[in-house]
Design a protein around this motif. Structure first.
Motif, PDB file in Angstrom:
ATOM      1  N   VAL A  40     -21.912  92.845  -1.317  1.00 50.22           N
ATOM      2  CA  VAL A  40     -23.414  92.352  -1.473  1.00 50.22           C
ATOM      3  C   VAL A  40     -24.310  92.010  -0.650  1.00 50.22           C
ATOM      4  O   VAL A  40     -23.438  92.110   0.361  1.00 50.22           O
ATOM      5  N   THR A  41     -25.699  92.676  -0.366  1.00 55.28           N
ATOM      6  CA  THR A  41     -26.041  92.418   0.990  1.00 55.28           C
ATOM      7  C   THR A  41     -26.403  91.461   1.803  1.00 55.28           C
ATOM      8  O   THR A  41     -27.715  91.152   2.460  1.00 55.28           O
ATOM      9  N   GLN A  42     -26.674  90.412   0.836  1.00 52.98           N
ATOM     10  CA  GLN A  42     -26.137  88.671   1.514  1.00 52.98           C
ATOM     11  C   GLN A  42     -25.610  88.119   2.397  1.00 52.98           C
ATOM     12  O   GLN A  42     -23.983  88.800   1.930  1.00 52.98           O
ATOM     13  N   TYR A  43     -25.740  86.872   3.095  1.00 52.86           N
ATOM     14  CA  TYR A  43     -24.754  86.315   3.008  1.00 52.86           C
ATOM     15  C   TYR A  43     -23.679  85.360   1.916  1.00 52.86           C
ATOM     16  O   TYR A  43     -22.840  85.804   2.144  1.00 52.86           O
ATOM     17  N   GLY A  44     -24.483  85.439   0.550  1.00 54.86           N
ATOM     18  CA  GLY A  44     -23.896  84.993  -0.485  1.00 54.86           C
ATOM     19  C   GLY A  44     -24.754  83.641  -0.232  1.00 54.86           C
ATOM     20  O   GLY A  44     -25.414  82.890   0.403  1.00 54.86           O
ATOM     21  N   PRO A  45     -24.227  82.675  -1.117  1.00 57.28           N
ATOM     22  CA  PRO A  45     -24.848  81.052  -1.455  1.00 57.28           C
ATOM     23  C   PRO A  45     -24.161  80.627  -0.528  1.00 57.28           C
ATOM     24  O   PRO A  45     -22.536  80.564  -0.072  1.00 57.28           O
ATOM     25  N   GLY A  46     -25.132  79.551  -0.399  1.00 58.66           N
ATOM     26  CA  GLY A  46     -24.386  78.513   0.690  1.00 58.66           C
ATOM     27  C   GLY A  46     -25.854  78.140   2.110  1.00 58.66           C
ATOM     28  O   GLY A  46     -26.840  78.386   1.749  1.00 58.66           O
ATOM     29  N   SER A  47     -25.316  77.736   2.891  1.00 65.67           N
ATOM     30  CA  SER A  47     -26.642  77.475   3.909  1.00 65.67           C
ATOM     31  C   SER A  47     -27.031  78.917   4.548  1.00 65.67           C
ATOM     32  O   SER A  47     -28.153  78.819   5.254  1.00 65.67           O
ATOM     33  N   SER A  48     -26.782  80.166   4.807  1.00 62.17           N
ATOM     34  CA  SER A  48     -27.384  81.442   5.237  1.00 62.17           C
ATOM     35  C   SER A  48     -27.701  81.711   3.866  1.00 62.17           C
ATOM     36  O   SER A  48     -28.507  82.573   4.406  1.00 62.17           O
ATOM     37  N   MET A  49     -28.059  80.958   2.405  1.00 57.80           N
ATOM     38  CA  MET A  49     -29.083  82.508   1.677  1.00 57.80           C
ATOM     39  C   MET A  49     -29.706  82.787   1.926  1.00 57.80           C
ATOM     40  O   MET A  49     -30.096  84.116   1.647  1.00 57.80           O
ATOM     41  N   GLY A  50     -30.575  82.387   2.290  1.00 53.42           N
ATOM     42  CA  GLY A  50     -31.720  82.491   2.911  1.00 53.42           C
ATOM     43  C   GLY A  50     -32.560  83.572   3.990  1.00 53.42           C
ATOM     44  O   GLY A  50     -33.160  83.909   4.407  1.00 53.42           O
ATOM     45  N   ASP A  51     -31.293  83.873   4.809  1.00 54.43           N
ATOM     46  CA  ASP A  51     -31.475  84.529   6.240  1.00 54.43           C
ATOM     47  C   ASP A  51     -31.225  85.927   6.145  1.00 54.43           C
ATOM     48  O   ASP A  51     -30.493  86.525   4.351  1.00 54.43           O
ATOM     49  N   VAL A  52     -31.769  86.881   6.924  1.00 57.97           N
ATOM     50  CA  VAL A  52     -31.517  88.073   6.625  1.00 57.97           C
ATOM     51  C   VAL A  52     -29.979  88.452   7.086  1.00 57.97           C
ATOM     52  O   VAL A  52     -30.468  88.356   8.851  1.00 57.97           O
ATOM     53  N   ILE A  53     -29.775  89.380   6.612  1.00 59.04           N
ATOM     54  CA  ILE A  53     -28.253  90.224   6.736  1.00 59.04           C
ATOM     55  C   ILE A  53     -28.303  91.444   7.608  1.00 59.04           C
ATOM     56  O   ILE A  53     -29.837  91.842   7.274  1.00 59.04           O
ATOM     57  N   PRO A  54     -28.278  91.399   8.403  1.00 59.40           N
ATOM     58  CA  PRO A  54     -28.158  92.780   9.785  1.00 59.40           C
ATOM     59  C   PRO A  54     -27.713  93.587   8.538  1.00 59.40           C
ATOM     60  O   PRO A  54     -26.249  93.799   7.846  1.00 59.40           O
ATOM     61  N   ALA A  55     -28.529  95.126   8.490  1.00 63.95           N
ATOM     62  CA  ALA A  55     -27.827  95.925   7.702  1.00 63.95           C
ATOM     63  C   ALA A  55     -26.635  96.321   7.938  1.00 63.95           C
ATOM     64  O   ALA A  55     -25.967  97.025   7.467  1.00 63.95           O
ATOM     65  N   GLY A  56     -25.696  96.801   9.509  1.00 62.64           N
ATOM     66  CA  GLY A  56     -24.880  96.681  10.056  1.00 62.64           C
ATOM     67  C   GLY A  56     -23.567  96.205   9.571  1.00 62.64           C
ATOM     68  O   GLY A  56     -22.623  95.997   9.644  1.00 62.64           O
ATOM     69  N   SER A  57     -23.753  94.690   9.145  1.00 65.34           N
ATOM     70  CA  SER A  57     -22.490  94.154   9.321  1.00 65.34           C
ATOM     71  C   SER A  57     -21.707  94.824   8.258  1.00 65.34           C
ATOM     72  O   SER A  57     -21.887  95.245   7.295  1.00 65.34           O
ATOM     73  N   PRO A  58     -20.683  94.217   8.599  1.00 64.85           N
ATOM     74  CA  PRO A  58     -19.441  94.628   7.945  1.00 64.85           C
ATOM     75  C   PRO A  58     -19.398  93.877   6.255  1.00 64.85           C
ATOM     76  O   PRO A  58     -19.954  92.602   6.194  1.00 64.85           O
ATOM     77  N   ARG A  59     -19.181  94.926   5.789  1.00 61.94           N
ATOM     78  CA  ARG A  59     -18.846  94.235   4.382  1.00 61.94           C
ATOM     79  C   ARG A  59     -17.475  94.159   3.690  1.00 61.94           C
ATOM     80  O   ARG A  59     -16.566  95.328   4.174  1.00 61.94           O
ATOM     81  N   GLN A  60     -16.973  93.240   2.679  1.00 61.02           N
ATOM     82  CA  GLN A  60     -16.039  93.128   2.031  1.00 61.02           C
ATOM     83  C   GLN A  60     -15.827  94.648   0.843  1.00 61.02           C
ATOM     84  O   GLN A  60     -16.862  93.998   0.058  1.00 61.02           O
ATOM     85  N   GLY A  61     -14.830  95.221   0.743  1.00 60.82           N
ATOM     86  CA  GLY A  61     -15.072  96.274  -0.274  1.00 60.82           C
ATOM     87  C   GLY A  61     -14.605  96.037  -1.437  1.00 60.82           C
ATOM     88  O   GLY A  61     -14.059  96.345  -2.319  1.00 60.82           O
ATOM     89  N   GLY A  62     -14.491  94.454  -1.472  1.00 59.64           N
ATOM     90  CA  GLY A  62     -13.330  94.454  -2.770  1.00 59.64           C
ATOM     91  C   GLY A  62     -12.291  93.663  -3.332  1.00 59.64           C
ATOM     92  O   GLY A  62     -10.910  94.695  -2.456  1.00 59.64           O
ATOM     93  N   LEU A  63     -11.759  93.019  -3.804  1.00 59.65           N
ATOM     94  CA  LEU A  63     -10.148  92.234  -3.310  1.00 59.65           C
ATOM     95  C   LEU A  63      -9.602  92.818  -5.272  1.00 59.65           C
ATOM     96  O   LEU A  63      -9.981  92.694  -5.931  1.00 59.65           O
ATOM     97  N   PRO A  64      -8.391  93.168  -4.766  1.00 60.87           N
ATOM     98  CA  PRO A  64      -7.794  93.861  -5.837  1.00 60.87           C
ATOM     99  C   PRO A  64      -8.009  92.721  -7.522  1.00 60.87           C
ATOM    100  O   PRO A  64      -8.150  91.286  -7.192  1.00 60.87           O
TER     101      PRO A  64
END
Ligand code: 13P
Ligand code: SF4
Length: 429
Positions: A40-64
């Protein structure tokens, strides 16, 4: 479904937190497993969920899926088996803000300074699995031996504060400061500006400091580092955390009017040139969304409910909160303060909930609670879960290095200079 955070589960099922107090969580999505937020393109739930995540931030590709479906017991057995198979070939580092379900596997648990040191003291390990956030894993990679692999179990475990200063904005700021202050040292040999970056920043910013005569600090050594910087410079550019910069400089006697804020979205950071001429510390407009939640009202409430309560907060909290607290200090300072209390004491603590709940569980002789009544963990620390840990450890057993964090050599070299200056800086006796 595999278990998520035990504190959140407790709130979901009973409406009470781990210390038995009535509590609520800041987001119902915290009850979901972290892999629901992979990609997802947000930080996810928790304290930073309203912050803007920079476009180039690493993403997790998906846990098997097999790790998503595994029960807590199964993951536990698999992690223990993988660690046993790997023996000394792997070291697991854990930050104090990690959930208990992860901390139990850490060979070293500590604050960001201690973990940076730990990364240098395990030369025989082939892999360092860092249960913390991205900037910590980068730092470990910079300080570890070149052939050691540093692994971040979930690549989405960034830091919203670190993301508030990017290298392009800092370079632009530096150009404007050079135009204003010049580049020549004064009669005492002090440079016009010394850049100081908080450990909670990208490797590129640490390298910037290394290149420009600057240094890194953590919340446990910020005062020593600022002393170091003032010996070498007429003023300091401090990024990304305005609160740590302001709280530390204020404690050292720097007046508030000599600490203008630099907003990277505005020309001259939103300042009149004259304000900057008198500046002693220029504070970047960054903050931690966990620590921004703490307020003076919460401190007053704690004092009203528990007369004699000892209020200890992290220096990433806003200045008015630090000012009314009894003490402030790094995560390790907080831990030591609780451990050193010989009489049963009530502590109200202003830092991340996982650490506060752990201290409460480890010290039943004291009453320990979080100043913030709403349970709202660090969104990014929260992304590490035993499922990801099992995945990367079993990957190592199978000869596969997953989620390796590798800082390019040209960045690492300068970043190491700034980190080494920090490790060598000694407090004034
Ligand atoms: P410490 O340096 O105290 O471990 O804090 C790290 C951090 O991310 C605080 O928010
Ligand atoms: Fe970053 Fe704040 Fe989380 Fe620390 S608690 S990792 S500063 S967002």
């Amino acid at each position: 479904m595999a278990s998520v955070d035990s504190t959140i589960q407790l709130i979901r099922t009973t409406g009470r937190d781990a210390s038995g107090k009535r509590a609520s969580a800041c987001s119902p999505a915290l009850a979901q497993a972290p892999w629901e937020f992979d990609g997802v393109t947000q930080y996810g739930p928790g304290s930073s969920m309203g912050d803007v995540i920079p476009a180039g931030s690493p993403r997790q590709g998906g846990l098997p899926v097999e790790y998503q479906r595994a029960s807590a017991d199964e993951l536990h057995e698999r992690i223990l088996a993988a660690k046993a198979a790997l023996g000394d070939r792997v070291v697991v580092l854990g930050h104090f803000y990690q959930r208990d379900e992860v901390v139990q596997y850490a060979d070293f648990l500590g604050d960001s300074f201690q973990l940076a040191n730990a990364a240098q003291t395990v030369p025989n390990a082939e892999a360092i699995v860092f249960c913390g956030v991205h900037f910590m894993a980068e730092t470990a990679d910079i300080l570890a031996k070149p052939d050691q692999a540093v692994i971040l179990p979930n690549l989405a475990a960034g830091c919203s504060m670190a993301d508030m200063a990017d290298i392009d904005s800092v370079e632009e700021c530096w150009e404007q400061l050079e135009a204003l202050y010049g580049t020549e040292p004064d009669a005492d040999g002090r440079a016009p500006v010394i850049p100081v970056t908080y450990m909670n920043s990208s490797a590129a910013l640490k390298a910037f400091c290394g290149r420009h005569g600057g240094i890194v600090c953590t919340s446990s050594n910020a005062e020593t580092v600022l002393e170091w910087a003032f010996e070498r410079g007429q003023r300091v550019l401090f990024f990304p955390d305005q609160h740590l910069g302001r709280n530390t400089a204020k404690k050292m006697g720097v007046p508030l009017e000599a600490m203008p804020m630099w907003n990277p979205r505005k020309p001259l950071g939103g300042n009149a040139g004259d304000d900057l001429l008198d500046a002693q510390v220029i504070l970047w407009h960054g903050f931690c969304s966990v620590h921004k939640r703490f307020t003076v009202e919460q401190v007053e409430q704690a004092r009203a409910e528990f007369p004699g309560v000892r209020v200890i907060v992290h220096p990433e909290c806003p200045m008015p909160v630090v000012d009314v607290a009894d003490e402030s200090g790094s995560t390790d300072y907080i831990r030591k303060a609780v451990e050193a209390a010989t009489e049963p004491t009530t502590f109200a603590i202003g830092t991340e909930i996982n650490m506060v709940n752990r201290l409460a569980a480890e010290h039943p002789e004291h009453t320990i609670f979080c100043l913030d009544p709403v349970v709202c963990p660090c969104s990014t620390m929260y992304r590490i879960h035993p499922g990801y840990l099992a995945w990367v450890l079993e990957g190592l057993v199978a000869g596969e290095t997953l989620n390796r964090i590798q800082v390019p050599d040209e960045v690492a070299g300068y970043a190491r200079i700034a980190l080494q200056r920090m490790l060598d800086a000694k407090p004034k006796s």
